[in-house]
Scaffold this active site. Structure first.
Site, PDB file in Angstrom:
ATOM      1  N   THR A 124      34.338 -14.773 -13.934  1.00  8.23           N
ATOM      2  CA  THR A 124      33.347 -15.439 -14.767  1.00  8.23           C
ATOM      3  C   THR A 124      32.309 -14.506 -15.375  1.00  8.23           C
ATOM      4  O   THR A 124      32.068 -14.545 -16.583  1.00  8.23           O
ATOM      5  CB  THR A 124      32.634 -16.530 -13.951  1.00  8.23           C
TER       6      THR A 124
ATOM      7  N   SER B  78      38.328 -16.223 -11.141  1.00  9.68           N
ATOM      8  CA  SER B  78      38.100 -16.658  -9.759  1.00  9.68           C
ATOM      9  C   SER B  78      38.962 -17.858  -9.372  1.00  9.68           C
ATOM     10  O   SER B  78      39.297 -18.024  -8.202  1.00  9.68           O
ATOM     11  CB  SER B  78      36.622 -16.958  -9.530  1.00  9.68           C
TER      12      SER B  78
END
Length: 71
Positions: A15, A56
């Site tokens: 991210t 992730s």
């Protein structure tokens, strides 16, 4: 003598380091992070290590073990 506190930043390409791509966010290496961290290096000894280049949501227990071994 260097009295700066040391920080090791392990990146996974997710991210924070992602950039907008044609189909949403795309994981990237730490070159994105290094530019942003440059001014903090005045106060801290910061090393960035790319552990992997995954979002992730794609990190599984095997990758967790890799991250843990780097720590």
């Amino acid at each position: 003598m260097n009295d700066k506190k040391k920080i090791l930043l392990l990146t996974t390409g997710g991210t924070i380091a992602s950039v907008a791509g044609a189909q949403g966010l795309t994981p990237r290496r730490s070159d994105v992070m290094n530019r942003e961290l440059e001014q903090l290096r005045t106060y801290y000894d910061i090393q960035v290590r790319d552990v992997m280049c995954l979002d992730s949501s794609n990190i599984r227990p095997e990758e967790w073990q890799t991250i843990a071994s780097c720590i």
